[in-house]
Design an enzyme around this catalytic site. Sequence first.
Site, short mmCIF file in Angstrom:
data_model
loop_
_atom_site.label_atom_id
_atom_site.label_comp_id
_atom_site.label_asym_id
_atom_site.label_seq_id
_atom_site.Cartn_x
_atom_site.Cartn_y
_atom_site.Cartn_z
N TYR A 184 42.14 43.51 37.52
CA TYR A 184 41.28 42.34 37.36
C TYR A 184 40.15 42.41 38.39
O TYR A 184 40.31 43.00 39.47
CB TYR A 184 42.08 41.05 37.60
CG TYR A 184 43.00 40.66 36.48
CD1 TYR A 184 42.57 39.79 35.47
CD2 TYR A 184 44.30 41.13 36.41
CE1 TYR A 184 43.42 39.41 34.45
CE2 TYR A 184 45.16 40.76 35.39
CZ TYR A 184 44.71 39.90 34.41
OH TYR A 184 45.56 39.53 33.39
N ASP A 206 43.46 33.04 29.95
CA ASP A 206 43.29 31.60 29.86
C ASP A 206 41.86 31.22 29.52
O ASP A 206 40.94 32.06 29.53
CB ASP A 206 43.69 30.95 31.19
CG ASP A 206 45.18 31.10 31.46
OD1 ASP A 206 45.97 30.66 30.60
OD2 ASP A 206 45.55 31.65 32.51
#
Length: 280
Positions: free
Chosen positions: A115, A58
Amino acid sequence: MLSSTTKRIPVALWIWYRGGNFRGFQRQPEGPTVQAVLEEALASVGVPATIMPSGRTDRGVHARMQVVSVRLEPGDSAEAMEKRLPARLPPDLGLCAVRRPGSFHAQWSASGKGYRYRLRLGGTPDAAWAPYALDVASEPLLQGARAVTPERLEALLGAAVGTRDFIAFHEKSSPQKPRTLESATLHALGGGLYEARLSGDGFARYQVRYLVGSALKAAAGLLPEEAWKAALETGAAMEGFKAPAHGLVLWEVRYPPGVDPFTAGERLHPPGLPLEPPFL
């Protein structure tokens, strides 16, 4: 002229980017995106192709390791591409490696992802890290709360490990299905800076940001622990917190042995990766 895509050469690109100047990964009408900039750079060096990424990130999210599949024109090679593409890329987007795999798809061949979310829990603010880490003390939605301790935050994140439906922690546009969070740990980087490391077989949209943000909110005493546990165990809705994008890095995309285009050495020491924030 050869027009069949079966004659084109499949390659895997390992790219990195700082997400602050991009409007996300996927091509869209407004603003620069990673996909648009990369495809334009590829076209400029003789590769007019649509890339297939391991997944989308994003707006504002960074990537130490994003993998994309692309097909080169007949007669081209991964080695030649690796030499001529970097000069066409902007400062916030770079290339680590181009490899020619066997049977491979950047998304469907992936076995998992890792992540890292950077956050400051104390110490003196560092200008070099400010664009890449959440300063918890200055976050408006956490104002007036009790201090967040690393021990408390790590315990809450650890409670999320396991296979479950994370529906309370991701956008409803992502498929609702069981996902496995293999690990969720907190590591001190020094000077009050920490990083949450999350690894799993797959993540829905905003899942990492909701997990980290809501764990922060619970650690700060602004979200009842019972609500946090119910969200994990039953998918019950809660008033969570989506941590800001600028602290998040797609750290690694994993592939099974025999399919992975990249070596263990390259993964440990990525060629061409900047060493300054947000990468270490």
